[in-house]
Design an enzyme around this catalytic site. Structure first.
Site: not given
Ligand code: NAD
Ligand code: ZN
Length: 251
Positions: A84, A102, A113, A190
């Site tokens: 995001v 997302h 709304c 990732g």
């Molecule tokens: P996720 O399920 O995508 O997990 C993170 C993954 O990245 C894991 O599998 C981990 O092994 C891997 N990883 C960690 N460091 C890495 C690196 N340096 N290079 C490659 N891979 C690496 O994400 P989440 O944190 O479990 O989040 C779940 C939801 O929340 C998703 O929609 C996610 O995108 C969102 N979220 C977004 C952000 C952002 O916009 N930056 C941050 C946190 C969570």
């Molecule tokens: Zn509204």
């Protein structure tokens, strides 16, 4: 190409499941829900405002830059990101080549709304404390939460929370791209790939014999389908893989 929070980890933005994932001792997977917002909207807004601040200060890393380069070279390219944040865009990836499935943390929308707003110049400000207070003074707790100028309900971040539906228009864009034919290469970087639709989008194009490259230091449910596993951080692996693919010229 599919990305998740791991691609932004090296820009200093914590994943939910990583070691820095917890916030004020709370589990983000429980904060990013409609139930958490209904129970304590102030707490959820505090968390999102901190995340917005952190993302504004962060810079795209070598993985974001490599993906923007790949998009430039490939004949046909679509990035589906679960992130995001705005780091793919700030690395130069055009909006029409990416889908934020997302949502976008810098969008603020009404919880009731269809009103929504995105701040100016790609670096919007968080909702102002006490904004629109005169329209809807409810409780002392809620005065710092923005309210909708159309219907006065609470505004919320423009992201998809756990248990919510994906945005229809973005879903259509992914389906249209996949219906347009198979992909020679699918790269998944990732992401833990815990959502069924991510697994489906990763596997659908490669059923026609294309490559599936997974970049992730950890094993995921997709690993066993990958034609190539790269157990390295995205900012190290992606520049090299993009070089290989662009030199190969088969894109
Ligand atoms: P996720 O399920 O995508 O997990 C993170 C993954 O990245 C894991 O599998 C981990 O092994 C891997 N990883 C960690 N460091 C890495 C690196 N340096 N290079 C490659 N891979 C690496 O994400 P989440 O944190 O479990 O989040 C779940 C939801 O929340 C998703 O929609 C996610 O995108 C969102 N979220 C977004 C952000 C952002 O916009 N930056 C941050 C946190 C969570
Ligand atoms: Zn509204």
């Amino acid at each position: 190409m599919i990305t998740g929070a791991g691609v932004s980890a090296e820009s200093g933005i914590p994943t939910f499941r990583g070691k820095d994932g917890y916030w004020r001792n709370l589990d983000p997977a429980k904060l990013a829900t409609p139930e958490a917002f209904a129970r304590d909207p102030q707490l959820v807004w505090d968390w999102y405002n901190e995340r917005r601040q952190r993302i504004r200060k962060a810079q795209p890393n070598a993985a974001h830059e490599a993906i923007a380069r790949l998009a430039q070279h490939a004949d046909e390219f679509l990035l589906v990101t679960q992130n995001v944040d705005d780091l793919h865009a700030r690395a130069g990836l055009p909006k029409e080549k990416s889908v934020q499935i997302h949502g976008d943390i810098f969008v603020t929308r009404c919880s009731h709304c269809d009103f929504s707003e995105k701040g100016r110049g790609g670096s919007p400000e968080p909702p102002m404390r006490g904004r629109l207070r005169s329209i809807a003074p409810t409780s002392a707790k809620e005065v710092s939460i923005p309210r909708c100028p159309q219907c006065a309900e609470l505004m919320r971040p423009g992201v998809v929370w756990f248990g919510e539906q994906l945005p229809w228009h973005e879903l259509q864009r992914v389906d249209n791209f996949l219906d347009g034919g198979g992909c020679d290469v699918v790269i998944v970087a990732g992401t833990t790939a815990t959502f069924g639709y991510i697994i489906d989008w990763a596997l659908r194009p490669s059923r026609d014999g294309g490559e599936l490259i997974e970049i992730n230091p950890e094993e995921t449910p997709l690993s066993r389908f990958a034609t190539r596993l790269v157990r390295e951080p995205a900012a190290i692996a992606l520049p090299r893989i993009v070089d290989e693919l662009t030199n190969r010229g088969a894109l």
